[in-house]
Design an enzyme around this catalytic site. Structure first.
Site, PDB file in Angstrom:
ATOM      1  N   PHE A 176      73.187  14.436  52.369  1.00 61.03           N
ATOM      2  CA  PHE A 176      74.038  14.230  51.674  1.00 61.03           C
ATOM      3  C   PHE A 176      74.564  16.020  51.720  1.00 61.03           C
ATOM      4  CE2 PHE A 176      77.356  14.605  47.882  1.00 61.03           C
ATOM      5  CZ  PHE A 176      77.926  14.134  48.680  1.00 61.03           C
TER       6      PHE A 176
ATOM      7  N   ASP B  61      80.029  22.084  68.780  1.00 65.13           N
ATOM      8  CA  ASP B  61      81.575  22.094  69.066  1.00 65.13           C
ATOM      9  C   ASP B  61      81.526  22.595  67.334  1.00 65.13           C
ATOM     10  OD1 ASP B  61      83.697  20.630  68.343  1.00 65.13           O
ATOM     11  OD2 ASP B  61      82.665  19.167  68.088  1.00 65.13           O
TER      12      ASP B  61
END
Length: 321
Positions: A101, A217
């Site tokens: 997370f 990216d």
């Protein structure tokens, strides 16, 4: 009612369903996103989970899993680790990805204090840990997705061949599938791939290219400050990668295209990662790498990205072809 945690996710992460819950968290244009919380070995642990439907989601999650772990293996505090991906049990045709997370926006003290430039430089100056037995130096073990475009990462010995075939010619085909044939665009791409790429990136021209892990990216929306897996403090982090083992300067094309990286970043980065020789062609190489992303955005969204691609190609063709 809170969504039920799919048994495949629980099994992959080794979690007790009685101590695990999942809630929607954030958003994505390509998937549904969740925060999964559980108790494991007496400690609370949180994961970020994406789910999506169809073969495209399966390919995307497999590529992101491998990409995150490729970055994490070189610079562990630069991105979340990915723990599992695969098919869901209760939803046929649906797939998941489970990672550490990432608490974006966290200001928790105690991080390493390393700048984005320093972390990216470490990634870009560490030779890629190539798998044994692969038939080339440039590529990646699995396909990856830049946006929703599936990228062919088949291995090549030559970086110029990889960029010409696996990126420029491949994304031209993707654009033709999306927007229909375009003879002018196709002719320009072939001139760039066949003449400009060998001239600027060929083994006899570009010196000292060593394959490194490239995010692939890295625009301003795919980096920030965050706390990974609830450990330590806030760090400069990246996410949503589409990795390749390639030339470090390839990273710079999309970074220049969308901006968001200030002069202090570029000054520090260029001190840590010297421009490849010949240095006087660096600007043109970065423009050549930026071209791929104009073509990809044209394939994905159509519209004005074609004119940006044509502008870059006209300049490069007039100079090198």
């Amino acid at each position: 009612m809170a969504p039920k945690v799919d048994p495949a996710i629980l099994d992959a992460l080794g979690l007790d369903p009685a101590n695990t819950k999942i809630v929607t968290h954030g958003g994505s244009g390509f998937s549904s996103t969740f925060k999964l919380s559980s108790i494991k070995d007496g400690q609370e642990i949180n994961y970020f989970v994406k789910t999506g439907t169809g073969k495209d989601a399966e390919v995307m999650f497999r590529g992101e899993h491998a990409s995150l772990n490729a970055i994490h293996s070189v610079v562990p505090n630069f991105c979340p680790a990915s723990h599992a991906h695969g098919a869901m049990s209760l939803s046929p045709g649906k797939f998941f990805l489970a990672t550490d997370f990432l608490d974006l926006g966290s200001s928790a003290p105690g991080g390493s204090g390393q700048s984005l430039a320093a972390k990216l430089a470490r990634l870009h100056t560490t030779p890629a840990p190539l798998p044994s037995g692969v038939p080339g130096r440039f590529g990646f073990p699995v396909p990856t997705c830049c946006g929703s475009t599936v990228q062919d990462n088949s291995w090549r010995e030559s970086w110029a061949d990889f960029y010409a075939d696996n990126r420029l010619r491949s994304v031209l085909r993707a654009g033709a599938r999306s927007n229909g044939p375009d003879a002018e665009l196709a002719d320009a791409v072939e001139k760039v791939a066949g003449k400009v790429v060998p001239r600027l990136l060929g083994d006899d021209r570009l010196e000292g290219v060593v394959p490194v892990v490239v995010h692939g990216d890295l625009w301003s929306g795919n980096h920030g400050r965050g706390r990974i897996a609830g450990k330590g403090g806030a760090e400069e982090v990246v996410y949503d990668p589409a990795c390749v083992y390639g030339h470090s300067e390839y990273e710079l094309g999309i970074m220049r295209m969308f901006g968001g990286f200030g002069s202090s970043f570029w000054k520090e980065y260029e001190k840590l990662v010297p421009k490849a020789e010949p240095k006087d062609e660096w600007e043109d190489r970065v423009a050549l790498y930026e071209l791929y992303h104009h073509l990809n955005h044209h394939a994905l969204f159509g519209g004005g990205y074609r004119s940006g691609a044509m502008s870059i190609m006209r300049k490069l063709i007039s100079k090198y072809a």
